[in-house]
Design a protein around this motif. Structure first.
Motif, mmCIF file in Angstrom:
data_model
loop_
_atom_site.group_PDB
_atom_site.id
_atom_site.type_symbol
_atom_site.label_atom_id
_atom_site.label_comp_id
_atom_site.label_asym_id
_atom_site.label_seq_id
_atom_site.Cartn_x
_atom_site.Cartn_y
_atom_site.Cartn_z
ATOM 1 N N VAL A 163 0.841 -1.211 0.000
ATOM 2 C CA VAL A 163 0.000 0.000 0.000
ATOM 3 C C VAL A 163 0.869 1.251 0.000
ATOM 4 N N SER A 164 1.945 1.235 0.779
ATOM 5 C CA SER A 164 2.813 2.420 0.849
ATOM 6 C C SER A 164 3.504 2.674 -0.485
ATOM 7 N N VAL A 165 3.946 1.621 -1.162
ATOM 8 C CA VAL A 165 4.604 1.796 -2.461
ATOM 9 C C VAL A 165 3.593 2.251 -3.512
ATOM 10 N N ALA A 166 2.369 1.704 -3.459
ATOM 11 C CA ALA A 166 1.339 2.153 -4.388
ATOM 12 C C ALA A 166 1.047 3.639 -4.200
ATOM 13 N N LEU A 167 0.982 4.079 -2.939
ATOM 14 C CA LEU A 167 0.744 5.497 -2.656
ATOM 15 C C LEU A 167 1.922 6.344 -3.128
#
Length: 413
Positions: free
Chosen positions: A82-86
């Motif tokens: 999720v953090s990398v997608a954001l």
């Protein structure tokens, strides 16, 4: 699973875990600057990660011991994805702050459970297993994965073009793909026996975390060996500032400017991680001759010597030679240290103690950054590097209690 199967799975999961880190490291500062943040804003956003890790390190280690390795690994990989997608769409300080907050949660959850799962499985197969062999192979895979990721990002930034996608975003997209593959691999490859407390709901495990953490702290306080090993980690965290933060400043002095230093430090960083991987591969040869504890103590002294070389050897070539030698020893030193740590704990508190070991390096690194940068400003960068090297080397006698205990251990097959 056999020990060999467990080791293969451990190494595959390590590669999928650390290759995205290598992809991200070269553009850590460049991407937020490209998205319009100032250097101060980029630094402030990145600092959030460290504070979150410091706050959550012990509770998440306790959660791994109370809930199980597999569910914590799955939660960690999900938060990381999720953090990398954001990160692919982040374009304001607030969004980058959210990215680093999630990265902090990810790093805290990730600190310990995979290694604890591997060690538990290896010891279940053979209580006298030579843990340093698997951990050294893990160190080799980790270093090679980070180095390879950094090289791939360099190639992407230099040559890749894709219509409609900014060049600096391409490594992040690739990191997201690998991160999702890692999440799937955890679901498929990580198996563990039922937890001693039985199948438990998440909230019940969370409520049990304070007790598990308190028990872990009591175990450390009651063990002279563990106290000494954590003091070694304090020394390590302080001294790592020399090659993580001060070497680029020394290269700026030697080359006459930041841009020239940056151009060198990119490929040098990738080469350093590959040197770290090579160093980890040497661990079984060294420990089979000297023993784990004696090897760990000797490597602390050698590590200090290589850091001195990084600070005092003449010219850019001399400094870089010291830098690569430092990372070679850095990769060699970690598996023996962790082997000694794992010997002193059982599965019940393994992740908690590993998290404590990781946690103490955080404030030590912060103190090192304050003290050594101030010393570099007041005297010289080389002087600060030498002081950091002395602190690294002075930790060697702290392995003596572990060495005495090792001599009393039954011989491992």
């Amino acid at each position: 699973m056999t020990a060999r199967q467990t080791r293969r799975r451990y190494l595959v999961l390590l590669a999928l875990r650390w290759f995205p880190v290598g992809l991200w490291v070269p553009i850590t500062v460049l991407l937020p600057l490209d998205r319009g943040l100032t250097l101060a804003e980029a630094g402030l956003a990145a600092s959030i990660q460290g504070f979150v890790v410091l706050a959550l390190e012990l509770p998440t280690g306790g959660l791994s011991d109370s809930w199980g390795r597999r569910p914590v690994l799955l939660a960690s990989a999900t938060v990381g994805a999720v953090s990398v997608a954001l990160m692919t769409v982040a374009d304001t300080f607030a969004v980058f702050a959210a990215v680093y907050l999630l990265q902090g949660v990810y790093r805290a959850l990730d600190s310990g459970p995979l290694e604890a799962w591997y060690v538990d499985a290896a010891l279940a197969e053979d209580p006298n297993a030579k843990l340093e062999r698997g951990l050294s192979a893990g160190g080799t895979v980790l270093g090679a994965s980070v180095g390879a990721g950094a090289l791939v990002t360099g190639a992407i930034v230099a040559w890749a073009e894709m219509l409609g996608i900014p060049t600096l975003v391409l490594p992040v997209i690739l990191a997201l793909i690998v991160q999702l593959a890692g999440l799937a691999a955890i679901a498929l490859l990580v198996h563990e026996p039922p937890h001693p407390a039985g199948r438990r709901r998440f909230l019940a495990s969370v409520r049990d975390v304070p007790r598990v953490v308190a028990d872990g702290v009591r175990i450390v306080r009651g063990s002279r060996i563990l106290v000494c090993l954590l003091l070694v980690e304090l020394s390590w965290g302080f001294g790592m500032v020399t090659f993580e933060a001060l070497l680029p400043v020394r290269m700026t002095e030697l080359l006459g400017g930041e841009e020239a230093a940056a151009a060198i430090m990119g490929p040098a960083g990738a080469a350093a991680w590959l040197a770290s991987a090579a160093g980890a591969a040497l661990v079984p040869l060294l420990t089979s001759r000297l023993g784990v504890a004696v090897s760990a103590a000797l490597l602390r002294v050698v590590h200090g010597v290589t850091v001195v070389g990084m600070g005092l050897l003449a010219g850019p070539v001399g400094a870089l030679t010291g830098y690569l030698a430092t990372y070679l020893v850095h990769g060699t030193a970690n598996p023996p240290h962790m082997t000694l740590l794992h010997r002193e704990v059982t599965s019940t508190h393994r992740s908690t103690v590993v998290s404590m070991n990781s946690m103490v390096a955080q404030p030590a690194g912060s103190i090192g950054a304050i003290v050594l940068t101030a010393l570099a400003t007041g005297t010289s960068v080389s002087t600060a590097i030498v002081v950091g090297a002395v602190v690294l080397a002075l930790a060697a006698p702290l392995y003596l209690p572990a060495a005495r205990a090792e001599r009393r251990r039954p011989a491992a097959v």
